[in-house]
Design a protein around this motif. Structure first.
Motif, mmCIF file in Angstrom:
data_model
loop_
_atom_site.group_PDB
_atom_site.id
_atom_site.type_symbol
_atom_site.label_atom_id
_atom_site.label_comp_id
_atom_site.label_asym_id
_atom_site.label_seq_id
_atom_site.Cartn_x
_atom_site.Cartn_y
_atom_site.Cartn_z
ATOM 1 N N GLU A 72 -11.980 28.313 -10.891
ATOM 2 C CA GLU A 72 -12.340 27.354 -9.849
ATOM 3 C C GLU A 72 -11.147 26.472 -9.486
ATOM 4 N N LYS A 73 -10.457 25.991 -10.489
ATOM 5 C CA LYS A 73 -9.291 25.134 -10.264
ATOM 6 C C LYS A 73 -8.182 25.893 -9.520
ATOM 7 N N ALA A 74 -7.935 27.136 -9.923
ATOM 8 C CA ALA A 74 -6.902 27.939 -9.260
ATOM 9 C C ALA A 74 -7.264 28.194 -7.802
ATOM 10 N N LEU A 75 -8.529 28.459 -7.534
ATOM 11 C CA LEU A 75 -8.962 28.720 -6.161
ATOM 12 C C LEU A 75 -8.877 27.469 -5.287
ATOM 13 N N GLN A 76 -9.022 26.312 -5.887
ATOM 14 C CA GLN A 76 -8.900 25.060 -5.138
ATOM 15 C C GLN A 76 -7.453 24.764 -4.751
ATOM 16 N N ASP A 77 -6.519 25.368 -5.478
ATOM 17 C CA ASP A 77 -5.097 25.194 -5.202
ATOM 18 C C ASP A 77 -4.681 26.232 -4.152
ATOM 19 N N LYS A 78 -4.556 25.808 -2.924
ATOM 20 C CA LYS A 78 -4.238 26.734 -1.827
ATOM 21 C C LYS A 78 -2.892 27.431 -2.011
ATOM 22 N N MET A 103 -2.061 45.036 -3.400
ATOM 23 C CA MET A 103 -3.374 44.666 -2.881
ATOM 24 C C MET A 103 -3.202 43.735 -1.687
ATOM 25 N N GLU A 104 -3.994 43.961 -0.657
ATOM 26 C CA GLU A 104 -3.850 43.217 0.594
ATOM 27 C C GLU A 104 -4.158 41.725 0.455
ATOM 28 N N ASN A 105 -5.201 41.381 -0.305
ATOM 29 C CA ASN A 105 -5.593 39.980 -0.408
ATOM 30 C C ASN A 105 -6.068 39.680 -1.828
ATOM 31 N N THR A 106 -5.133 39.335 -2.679
ATOM 32 C CA THR A 106 -5.482 39.083 -4.083
ATOM 33 C C THR A 106 -6.362 37.839 -4.224
ATOM 34 N N ARG A 107 -6.193 36.876 -3.335
ATOM 35 C CA ARG A 107 -7.057 35.689 -3.374
ATOM 36 C C ARG A 107 -8.515 36.097 -3.158
ATOM 37 N N ALA A 108 -8.765 37.005 -2.230
ATOM 38 C CA ALA A 108 -10.132 37.484 -1.974
ATOM 39 C C ALA A 108 -10.708 38.151 -3.216
ATOM 40 N N PHE A 109 -9.865 38.865 -3.951
ATOM 41 C CA PHE A 109 -10.305 39.504 -5.191
ATOM 42 C C PHE A 109 -10.839 38.437 -6.158
ATOM 43 N N PHE A 110 -10.082 37.356 -6.325
ATOM 44 C CA PHE A 110 -10.498 36.295 -7.241
ATOM 45 C C PHE A 110 -11.647 35.457 -6.673
ATOM 46 N N GLU A 111 -11.695 35.317 -5.369
ATOM 47 C CA GLU A 111 -12.845 34.633 -4.764
ATOM 48 C C GLU A 111 -14.126 35.415 -5.039
ATOM 49 N N ILE A 113 -14.591 37.393 -7.669
ATOM 50 C CA ILE A 113 -14.891 37.193 -9.093
ATOM 51 C C ILE A 113 -15.658 35.891 -9.267
ATOM 52 N N TYR A 114 -15.186 34.850 -8.632
ATOM 53 C CA TYR A 114 -15.819 33.535 -8.733
ATOM 54 C C TYR A 114 -17.246 33.570 -8.176
ATOM 55 N N ARG A 115 -17.397 34.167 -7.015
ATOM 56 C CA ARG A 115 -18.718 34.249 -6.377
ATOM 57 C C ARG A 115 -19.702 35.008 -7.267
ATOM 58 N N LEU A 116 -19.260 36.130 -7.796
ATOM 59 C CA LEU A 116 -20.150 36.944 -8.623
ATOM 60 C C LEU A 116 -20.399 36.307 -9.997
ATOM 61 N N ALA A 117 -19.397 35.641 -10.544
ATOM 62 C CA ALA A 117 -19.592 34.939 -11.818
ATOM 63 C C ALA A 117 -20.604 33.815 -11.654
ATOM 64 N N THR A 118 -20.595 33.161 -10.498
ATOM 65 C CA THR A 118 -21.554 32.097 -10.223
ATOM 66 C C THR A 118 -22.985 32.624 -10.334
ATOM 67 N N ILE A 119 -23.177 33.862 -9.920
ATOM 68 C CA ILE A 119 -24.499 34.487 -9.979
ATOM 69 C C ILE A 119 -24.775 35.059 -11.365
ATOM 70 N N GLU A 120 -23.866 35.897 -11.845
ATOM 71 C CA GLU A 120 -24.070 36.620 -13.101
ATOM 72 C C GLU A 120 -24.080 35.710 -14.333
ATOM 73 N N TRP A 121 -23.295 34.676 -14.294
ATOM 74 C CA TRP A 121 -23.176 33.772 -15.442
ATOM 75 C C TRP A 121 -23.958 32.477 -15.243
ATOM 76 N N LYS A 122 -24.849 32.452 -14.287
ATOM 77 C CA LYS A 122 -25.565 31.237 -13.914
ATOM 78 C C LYS A 122 -26.153 30.511 -15.126
ATOM 79 N N ASP A 123 -26.878 31.212 -15.970
ATOM 80 C CA ASP A 123 -27.523 30.575 -17.129
ATOM 81 C C ASP A 123 -26.495 30.033 -18.117
ATOM 82 N N ASP A 124 -25.449 30.811 -18.368
ATOM 83 C CA ASP A 124 -24.397 30.363 -19.289
ATOM 84 C C ASP A 124 -23.671 29.138 -18.757
#
Length: 140
Positions: A72-78, A103-111, A113-124
């Motif tokens: 999250e912190k890395a993604l906030q750093d443009k 890879m064309e857009n490595t930021r999108a790759f990590f975005e 990951i973040y989006r899916l982790a928000t869903i998959e790891w929601k309870d944790d």
């Protein structure tokens, strides 16, 4: 500092922790061939890669929380250079599948990951956020 009870070492995650599952060094004929079936530039393939390899781990909910917050912190750093995490280093005993360093857009790759982790790891993430992180195992 959070200490991994399994290793006794400080756990200081970086976004690169999410990429270890894609390291094909000495596994080119197994994992490498499997990963080459996917195109990390295609959003659908990227999601399959992340769900199948990246977010499935034996990490505790606290590890997941710290990994998530680090990303999250890395993604906030443009200006964070996600591309550098994929650069081939001939001195390292690690490598990614062919073409991943372009890879064309490595930021999108990590975005993703973040989006899916928000869903998959929601309870944790919820469980960890309700705790006082200052009480977690620390050095000193």
């Amino acid at each position: 500092m959070f200490v991994d009870l399994g290793t006794g070492q400080p756990f200081v995650p970086t976004p690169s922790y999410f990429l270890g599952c894609f390291d094909i060094y000495d596994r080119e004929e197994t994992l490498g061939e499997e990963l080459e079936k996917f195109n990390p530039n295609d959003p659908s393939d990227r999601e399959k890669l992340i769900l199948k390899y990246c977010l499935v781990s034996n990490r505790t909910y606290r590890h997941r929380f710290l990994l998530y917050k680090c990303l999250e912190k890395a993604l906030q750093d443009k200006s964070f250079d996600f591309q550098s995490l994929f650069r081939y280093d001939p001195e390292a005993y690690s490598s990614f599948p062919y073409g991943w360093d372009e890879m064309e857009n490595t930021r999108a790759f990590f975005e993703d990951i973040y989006r899916l982790a928000t869903i998959e790891w929601k309870d944790d993430l919820q469980k960890a956020s309700l705790e006082d992180q200052s009480t977690w195992v620390t050095l000193g």
